[in-house]
Design an enzyme around this catalytic site. Sequence first.
Site, PDB file in Angstrom:
ATOM      1  N   ASP A 148      -6.608  -1.103  -7.829  1.00  0.00           N
ATOM      2  CA  ASP A 148      -5.799  -1.918  -6.934  1.00  0.00           C
ATOM      3  C   ASP A 148      -5.047  -0.937  -6.026  1.00  0.00           C
ATOM      4  OD1 ASP A 148      -3.635  -3.271  -5.750  1.00  0.00           O
ATOM      5  OD2 ASP A 148      -3.554  -4.751  -7.350  1.00  0.00           O
ATOM      6  N   TYR A 204      -1.334  -6.463   4.366  1.00  0.00           N
ATOM      7  CA  TYR A 204      -0.068  -6.828   5.041  1.00  0.00           C
ATOM      8  C   TYR A 204       1.057  -5.847   4.734  1.00  0.00           C
ATOM      9  CZ  TYR A 204       0.150  -9.247   0.523  1.00  0.00           C
ATOM     10  OH  TYR A 204       0.067  -9.554  -0.805  1.00  0.00           O
ATOM     11  N   LYS A 205       0.787  -4.841   3.900  1.00  0.00           N
ATOM     12  CA  LYS A 205       1.827  -3.862   3.586  1.00  0.00           C
ATOM     13  C   LYS A 205       1.720  -2.713   4.603  1.00  0.00           C
ATOM     14  CE  LYS A 205       1.430  -4.976  -1.349  1.00  0.00           C
ATOM     15  NZ  LYS A 205       2.700  -5.651  -1.590  1.00  0.00           N
ATOM     16  N   ARG A 246      14.108  -1.811  -4.465  1.00  0.00           N
ATOM     17  CA  ARG A 246      12.936  -1.012  -4.104  1.00  0.00           C
ATOM     18  C   ARG A 246      13.035  -0.658  -2.628  1.00  0.00           C
ATOM     19  NH1 ARG A 246       6.951  -3.483  -4.855  1.00  0.00           N
ATOM     20  NH2 ARG A 246       7.718  -4.673  -3.086  1.00  0.00           N
ATOM     21  N   PHE A 254       0.971  -5.236 -11.402  1.00  0.00           N
ATOM     22  CA  PHE A 254       1.510  -6.371 -10.644  1.00  0.00           C
ATOM     23  C   PHE A 254       1.087  -7.685 -11.323  1.00  0.00           C
ATOM     24  CE2 PHE A 254       1.596  -9.367  -7.047  1.00  0.00           C
ATOM     25  CZ  PHE A 254       2.914  -9.192  -6.664  1.00  0.00           C
TER      26      PHE A 254
HETATM   27  C1  LIG Z   1      -0.333  -4.255  -6.688  1.00  0.00           C
HETATM   28  C2  LIG Z   1      -0.511  -5.613  -6.073  1.00  0.00           C
HETATM   29  N1  LIG Z   1      -1.633  -6.305  -6.344  1.00  0.00           N
HETATM   30  C3  LIG Z   1      -1.823  -7.534  -5.828  1.00  0.00           C
HETATM   31  C4  LIG Z   1      -0.886  -8.128  -5.015  1.00  0.00           C
HETATM   32  C5  LIG Z   1      -1.109  -9.571  -4.637  1.00  0.00           C
HETATM   33  O1  LIG Z   1      -1.710  -9.761  -3.469  1.00  0.00           O
HETATM   34  P1  LIG Z   1      -1.984 -11.221  -2.860  1.00  0.00           P
HETATM   35  O2  LIG Z   1      -0.705 -11.974  -2.890  1.00  0.00           O
HETATM   36  O3  LIG Z   1      -2.422 -10.865  -1.487  1.00  0.00           O
HETATM   37  O4  LIG Z   1      -3.050 -11.883  -3.623  1.00  0.00           O
HETATM   38  C6  LIG Z   1       0.286  -7.426  -4.666  1.00  0.00           C
HETATM   39  C7  LIG Z   1       1.347  -7.947  -3.766  1.00  0.00           C
HETATM   40  O5  LIG Z   1       1.539  -9.078  -3.496  1.00  0.00           O
HETATM   41  C8  LIG Z   1       0.464  -6.149  -5.241  1.00  0.00           C
HETATM   42  O6  LIG Z   1       1.575  -5.450  -4.992  1.00  0.00           O
HETATM   43  N1  LIG Z   2       2.848 -10.791  -0.952  1.00  0.00           N
HETATM   44  C1  LIG Z   2       4.156 -11.066  -0.901  1.00  0.00           C
HETATM   45  C2  LIG Z   2       4.604 -12.324  -0.437  1.00  0.00           C
HETATM   46  O1  LIG Z   2       3.662 -13.227  -0.055  1.00  0.00           O
HETATM   47  C3  LIG Z   2       5.961 -12.622  -0.392  1.00  0.00           C
HETATM   48  C4  LIG Z   2       6.882 -11.648  -0.782  1.00  0.00           C
HETATM   49  C5  LIG Z   2       6.481 -10.413  -1.243  1.00  0.00           C
HETATM   50  C6  LIG Z   2       5.124 -10.163  -1.336  1.00  0.00           C
HETATM   51  C7  LIG Z   2       4.630  -8.898  -1.871  1.00  0.00           C
HETATM   52  O2  LIG Z   2       3.804  -8.312  -1.257  1.00  0.00           O
HETATM   53  C8  LIG Z   2       5.104  -8.460  -3.155  1.00  0.00           C
HETATM   54  C9  LIG Z   2       4.556  -7.108  -3.401  1.00  0.00           C
HETATM   55  N2  LIG Z   2       3.139  -7.097  -3.610  1.00  0.00           N
HETATM   56  C10 LIG Z   2       5.218  -6.321  -4.490  1.00  0.00           C
HETATM   57  O3  LIG Z   2       4.791  -5.218  -4.718  1.00  0.00           O
HETATM   58  O4  LIG Z   2       6.186  -6.741  -5.069  1.00  0.00           O
END
Ligand SMILES: Cc1ncc(COP(=O)(O)O)c(C=O)c1O
Ligand SMILES: Nc1c(O)cccc1C(=O)C[C@H](N)C(=O)O
Length: 419
Positions: free
Chosen positions: A216, A241-242, A390, A139
């Site tokens: 992660d 939040y997922k 997705r 990510f």
């Molecule tokens: C694999 C992964 N790591 C990290 C994040 C980022 O998390 P955050 O926006 O809460 O920092 C996400 C999704 O947003 C993710 O899918």
């Molecule tokens: N964290 C997100 C957000 O603040 C807005 C829209 C999407 C997200 C996501 O969680 C993206 C996600 N981690 C991903 O796997 O693409």
Amino acid sequence: MTTPAAAPTAELDPAARAAALDAADPLAAYRDRFVPSDDVVAYLDGNSLGRPTKAAAERLAQFATTGWGARLIRGWDESWYELPLTLGDRIGDVVLGAAPGQTFVGDSTTVVLYKLVRAALDLPAVAGRDEIVVDSGNFPTDRYLLEGIAAERGKRLVWLHPDPAAGVTPADVAAVLGERTALVLLSHVAYRSGHLADAPEITRLAHDAGALVLWDLCHSAGAVPVALDAWGVDLAAGCTYKYLNGGPGSPAFGYVRAGLVEQLRQPIQGWMGADAPFEMGPAYAPHPGVRRFVSGTPPITSMLAMQDMLDLIAGAGMDAIRAKSVRLTELALDLTDELLVPLGVEVASPREAGRRGSHVTIDHPAFADVVGELWQQGVVPDFRRPHGIRLGLSPLSTSFDEVRVGVEAIRAALLRRED
Ligand SMILES: Cc1ncc(COP(=O)(O)O)c(C=O)c1O
Ligand SMILES: Nc1c(O)cccc1C(=O)C[C@H](N)C(=O)O
């Protein structure tokens, strides 16, 4: 004895197949525990943002009056100060396979990852090593923050470029491990393809090379069974939040293996992670335990909703949740093969259930346009570049029929383009 529901067969049409799977679903009743959204006919994005539970909606509404309003500053002494750890322990118990005292709830995943990586790199056992192993398909936030840390700390990133059909394998990791490896940071479930990495084996390989491992868990926590203590993982972090349905921006969890925490110095030394915050002493002395990874005042209101989801997950059990997740992704793949592949759609996710998380990604050049149309119809997957849809399938809140509705809507959108 009740007669088991007939196994759905491929001869049934998609609607009958989905209906049979829903009728046989032992977790079907959980769907009623979530707040409905009237204009959404298929919510297929639980891995970006889980639905709210009804209990959380109630808890959030009550909190302003009976929590914050009634308890005022006393709330900190009564429970809020400890919440990053009590909630961390609950996440550890219900979804991570982690004994108490190793998990905290903190900042965004990005910030938690930053703290863990920085702390790990300064650990005396690896401080003389200069390489961090990372997957080029990880990510963005994981890659970006490592680029920053590498520049800050004079480290070198070793990029894995796995075969897209296989995802990151133990062999990929073994090929780059060596005396220079300080840390391996990988996603347990890949955010785009949904590949599920062999975390126990990769952890073992990294340890054999004298390196630390940070997983992660954003796309696995709450959907795929995890056993951090049993796997001997050093560090982990993940979103809430997922699949933990904590709500937009709910804070991440972090995990530090017992025996490691007291050796780690985290880079954002704030008063809430100090040994005695309310002494307000002249110099920082870290809390002896995992609390040291807390920095400032924890976001209590953002820690409310996930508590109710954790109760639901504990009630259903991670094994049953995984079993439904596998059936949901299987249906998504079967219907894709039947209805979408003939229209030029390609499957980007693993076909072998044991190698797959709880989402399925499919590619087609028209999908960037198709997703906008789907959202207008109340079919809500997400779009991932360059041209992937997705389908995120959250086992307690997603029905088999939602999968069918989603795939049929994608087919209709593609057929409209052929007219
Ligand atoms: C694999 C992964 N790591 C990290 C994040 C980022 O998390 P955050 O926006 O809460 O920092 C996400 C999704 O947003 C993710 O899918
Ligand atoms: N964290 C997100 C957000 O603040 C807005 C829209 C999407 C997200 C996501 O969680 C993206 C996600 N981690 C991903 O796997 O693409």
